[in-house]
Design a protein around this motif. Structure first.
Motif, PDB file in Angstrom:
ATOM      1  N   UNK A  41       0.850  -1.179   0.000  1.00  0.00           N
ATOM      2  CA  UNK A  41       0.000   0.000   0.000  1.00  0.00           C
ATOM      3  C   UNK A  41       0.888   1.232   0.000  1.00  0.00           C
ATOM      4  N   UNK A  42       0.643   2.137  -0.943  1.00  0.00           N
ATOM      5  CA  UNK A  42       1.418   3.372  -1.026  1.00  0.00           C
ATOM      6  C   UNK A  42       0.475   4.538  -0.758  1.00  0.00           C
ATOM      7  N   UNK A  43       0.641   5.187   0.387  1.00  0.00           N
ATOM      8  CA  UNK A  43      -0.152   6.363   0.727  1.00  0.00           C
ATOM      9  C   UNK A  43       0.511   7.574   0.085  1.00  0.00           C
ATOM     10  N   UNK A  44      -0.243   8.321  -0.702  1.00  0.00           N
ATOM     11  CA  UNK A  44       0.294   9.492  -1.393  1.00  0.00           C
ATOM     12  C   UNK A  44      -0.638  10.682  -1.231  1.00  0.00           C
ATOM     13  N   UNK A  45      -0.104  11.869  -1.508  1.00  0.00           N
ATOM     14  CA  UNK A  45      -0.917  13.075  -1.598  1.00  0.00           C
ATOM     15  C   UNK A  45      -0.687  13.709  -2.961  1.00  0.00           C
ATOM     16  N   UNK A  46      -1.716  14.391  -3.448  1.00  0.00           N
ATOM     17  CA  UNK A  46      -1.657  15.066  -4.748  1.00  0.00           C
ATOM     18  C   UNK A  46      -1.964  16.538  -4.548  1.00  0.00           C
ATOM     19  N   UNK A  48       3.901   9.414   0.878  1.00  0.00           N
ATOM     20  CA  UNK A  48       3.899   9.608   2.330  1.00  0.00           C
ATOM     21  C   UNK A  48       4.445   8.385   3.054  1.00  0.00           C
ATOM     22  N   UNK A  49       3.939   7.196   2.701  1.00  0.00           N
ATOM     23  CA  UNK A  49       4.311   5.992   3.431  1.00  0.00           C
ATOM     24  C   UNK A  49       4.040   4.765   2.564  1.00  0.00           C
ATOM     25  N   UNK A  50       4.954   3.818   2.577  1.00  0.00           N
ATOM     26  CA  UNK A  50       4.786   2.540   1.893  1.00  0.00           C
ATOM     27  C   UNK A  50       4.648   1.455   2.954  1.00  0.00           C
ATOM     28  N   UNK A  51       3.605   0.646   2.842  1.00  0.00           N
ATOM     29  CA  UNK A  51       3.296  -0.373   3.842  1.00  0.00           C
ATOM     30  C   UNK A  51       3.133  -1.713   3.151  1.00  0.00           C
TER      31      UNK A  51
END
Length: 284
Positions: free
Chosen positions: A13-18, A28-31
């Motif tokens: 899961x890759x949490x990103x912001x645009x 933001x964070x890779x899980x």
């Protein structure tokens, strides 16, 4: 960071912001494992996500999964959020064994208090003044999913009447309207109505299967998730796109494309200043 949910899902899961003005993407964070549905806190400095039935805070200054204490609610799904004043978490959980219910609790954590009158109920939005919850629910044993609103402590109000599967209700920035998706015309499209349920109309029409509309806090944009034509429901791990348009459906444009779907933007995800939004994409 590894989330062990007991499944065979070995995706990342890759949490990103645009950032809307510049198009800048921040990772933001890779899980390792499944993390879903980021909310952006009203304070602007952290995200709320879920995974393995639990909720986590992700500080943007030093990203990591910090567990949120949810008491008995250890089977949270990805329908959760934060009140506009930043004091309350609204969550959906099925830990009572009778289907998903909606609960509220202090943002710092604690024992959740049930506010939905029946199950199943899945939270999706809250009015800008923090007084009204918007959610979807099935009532009367029909299995149909409709949009409801609720002022906690009062009777719920049904806004759609079984014309199709309705989902993802979220309030406009001024609280006067609710946007949602519905397949009453054959496949999921974006619809809008007044906060009281009148003037229901389709915002636009295209060939894609469109879910989870989220109006920006400044009232300028509508973010939604576009699935490939013919997609049934809102499954995970398909080629999807994040779309932006005007509140009335004009100027539609694709801003991100990746593998995602379920878990990407199920809940309100805009930064409080409307400069950016958060989402999750997935990799094998």
């Amino acid at each position: 960071i590894i989330i062990d949910d007991g499944s065979t899902d070995d995706s990342r899961s890759i949490i990103e912001t645009y950032e809307v003005a510049s198009g800048r993407v921040r990772e933001v964070l890779v899980v390792e494992g499944r993390i879903e549905a980021p909310n952006w806190a009203p304070s602007g400095d952290w995200l709320l996500v879920n995974g393995d039935g639990r909720l986590f805070c992700v500080p943007l200054s030093k990203p990591a999964l910090e567990p949120v204490e949810t008491g008995a609610a250890v089977k949270c799904n990805n329908d959760h959020g934060i009140s506009p004043d930043g004091k309350t978490i609204i969550l959906s959980s099925h830990h009572e064994g009778a289907g998903s219910q909606v609960y509220v609790m202090p943002v710092a954590g604690g024992e959740p208090m049930k506010v939905s009158p029946e199950s199943p109920s899945w939270w999706h939005g809250i009015s800008p003044d923090g007084t009204v919850l918007a959610y979807v629910a099935a009532r009367g044993g029909s299995g149909g999913i409709d949009v409801y609103t609720l002022v906690p402590g009062q009777a719920e109000k049904r806004l759609t009447m079984g014309e199709g599967h309705c989902d993802g209700p979220d309030f406009s920035s001024d609280g006067s309207r609710i946007y949602y998706n519905c397949d009453r015309t054959g496949q999921a499209q974006i619809w809008g109505m007044t906060a009281g349920g009148s003037e229901q109309r389709q915002v636009f029409e295209d060939d894609f299967v469109n879910w989870f509309p989220h109006p920006s806090p400044d009232g300028r944009h509508l973010l939604y998730l576009a699935y490939p034509p013919g997609t049934a429901g809102h499954p995970a791990d398909l080629p999807v796109a994040l779309m932006l348009c005007d509140p009335e459906g004009g100027n539609r444009r694709r801003v991100r494309q990746f593998t995602g779907g379920q878990g990407t933007i199920n809940v309100p995800c805009w930064a409080p200043d409307a400069s950016a939004f958060a989402y999750v994409r997935y990799e094998p």
